[in-house]
Scaffold this motif. Sequence first.
Motif, short mmCIF file in Angstrom:
data_model
loop_
_atom_site.label_atom_id
_atom_site.label_comp_id
_atom_site.label_asym_id
_atom_site.label_seq_id
_atom_site.Cartn_x
_atom_site.Cartn_y
_atom_site.Cartn_z
N PHE A 1 7.29 -6.73 -0.47
CA PHE A 1 6.63 -7.71 -1.33
C PHE A 1 5.23 -7.30 -1.77
O PHE A 1 4.63 -7.97 -2.59
CB PHE A 1 6.57 -9.07 -0.63
CG PHE A 1 7.91 -9.72 -0.51
CD1 PHE A 1 8.52 -10.28 -1.60
CD2 PHE A 1 8.57 -9.74 0.71
CE1 PHE A 1 9.76 -10.88 -1.50
CE2 PHE A 1 9.82 -10.33 0.82
CZ PHE A 1 10.41 -10.90 -0.28
N ILE A 2 4.69 -6.21 -1.22
CA ILE A 2 3.35 -5.76 -1.60
C ILE A 2 3.46 -4.95 -2.88
O ILE A 2 4.15 -3.94 -2.92
CB ILE A 2 2.71 -4.93 -0.48
CG1 ILE A 2 2.57 -5.76 0.79
CG2 ILE A 2 1.36 -4.38 -0.92
CD1 ILE A 2 2.10 -4.99 1.99
N PRO A 3 2.77 -5.34 -3.94
CA PRO A 3 2.84 -4.58 -5.18
C PRO A 3 2.18 -3.21 -5.03
O PRO A 3 1.17 -3.06 -4.34
CB PRO A 3 2.10 -5.43 -6.20
CG PRO A 3 1.54 -6.58 -5.47
CD PRO A 3 1.97 -6.53 -4.06
N LEU A 4 2.76 -2.22 -5.69
CA LEU A 4 2.22 -0.86 -5.60
C LEU A 4 0.82 -0.76 -6.17
O LEU A 4 0.01 0.04 -5.70
CB LEU A 4 3.15 0.12 -6.32
CG LEU A 4 4.43 0.48 -5.58
CD1 LEU A 4 5.30 1.38 -6.43
CD2 LEU A 4 4.12 1.13 -4.25
N THR A 5 0.51 -1.56 -7.17
CA THR A 5 -0.83 -1.50 -7.76
C THR A 5 -1.89 -1.90 -6.74
O THR A 5 -2.99 -1.34 -6.72
CB THR A 5 -0.93 -2.42 -8.99
OG1 THR A 5 -0.50 -3.74 -8.62
CG2 THR A 5 -0.07 -1.90 -10.11
N MET A 6 -1.56 -2.84 -5.86
CA MET A 6 -2.50 -3.22 -4.81
C MET A 6 -2.67 -2.09 -3.80
O MET A 6 -3.77 -1.83 -3.32
CB MET A 6 -2.02 -4.48 -4.10
CG MET A 6 -3.04 -5.06 -3.15
SD MET A 6 -2.53 -6.61 -2.46
CE MET A 6 -1.79 -6.07 -0.95
N LEU A 7 -1.59 -1.40 -3.48
CA LEU A 7 -1.69 -0.27 -2.56
C LEU A 7 -2.51 0.85 -3.15
O LEU A 7 -3.32 1.48 -2.47
CB LEU A 7 -0.30 0.23 -2.19
CG LEU A 7 0.54 -0.68 -1.32
CD1 LEU A 7 1.93 -0.09 -1.10
CD2 LEU A 7 -0.13 -0.93 0.01
N TYR A 8 -2.31 1.13 -4.43
CA TYR A 8 -3.08 2.18 -5.09
C TYR A 8 -4.56 1.84 -5.14
O TYR A 8 -5.41 2.72 -5.04
CB TYR A 8 -2.56 2.44 -6.49
CG TYR A 8 -1.21 3.12 -6.53
CD1 TYR A 8 -0.88 4.11 -5.62
CD2 TYR A 8 -0.28 2.78 -7.49
CE1 TYR A 8 0.36 4.73 -5.66
CE2 TYR A 8 0.96 3.39 -7.54
CZ TYR A 8 1.27 4.37 -6.62
OH TYR A 8 2.48 4.98 -6.65
N SER A 9 -4.89 0.58 -5.30
CA SER A 9 -6.30 0.19 -5.35
C SER A 9 -6.97 0.32 -3.99
O SER A 9 -8.20 0.41 -3.92
CB SER A 9 -6.44 -1.23 -5.88
OG SER A 9 -5.90 -2.15 -4.95
N CYS A 10 -6.19 0.32 -2.92
CA CYS A 10 -6.75 0.45 -1.57
C CYS A 10 -6.99 1.90 -1.16
O CYS A 10 -7.65 2.16 -0.16
CB CYS A 10 -5.83 -0.21 -0.55
SG CYS A 10 -5.71 -1.99 -0.75
N LEU A 11 -6.46 2.84 -1.92
CA LEU A 11 -6.62 4.25 -1.58
C LEU A 11 -8.04 4.72 -1.86
O LEU A 11 -8.62 4.42 -2.90
CB LEU A 11 -5.64 5.11 -2.38
CG LEU A 11 -4.16 4.94 -2.05
CD1 LEU A 11 -3.32 5.79 -2.98
CD2 LEU A 11 -3.88 5.31 -0.62
#
Length: 83
Positions: free
Chosen positions: A65-75
């Motif tokens: 359920f975690i969107p990839l865009t949110m993961l990319y912004s955390c990198l």
Amino acid sequence: MVSANVLKKNLDLPILISMLLLMLIGVLAIYSATYNIESGTATLMYRKQLLWMTIAILAMVVATFIPLTMLYSCLLYTSDAAD
């Protein structure tokens, strides 16, 4: 239902089936390795494996359920930072 659509869209069924089969084989291997023929019982190590298997499946569902865009912004370091 939005959550069911997200889960259905992001779920890779062959990987899920493969993962569940490998987990089941692991639990059965631990159970058979710790089974005592004389007493007819197994140690509780297979229950620990079942517990961690359940935690891993729940973590996988949450991660779906975690969107990839949110993961990319955390990198911190991305390929764009090198340019």
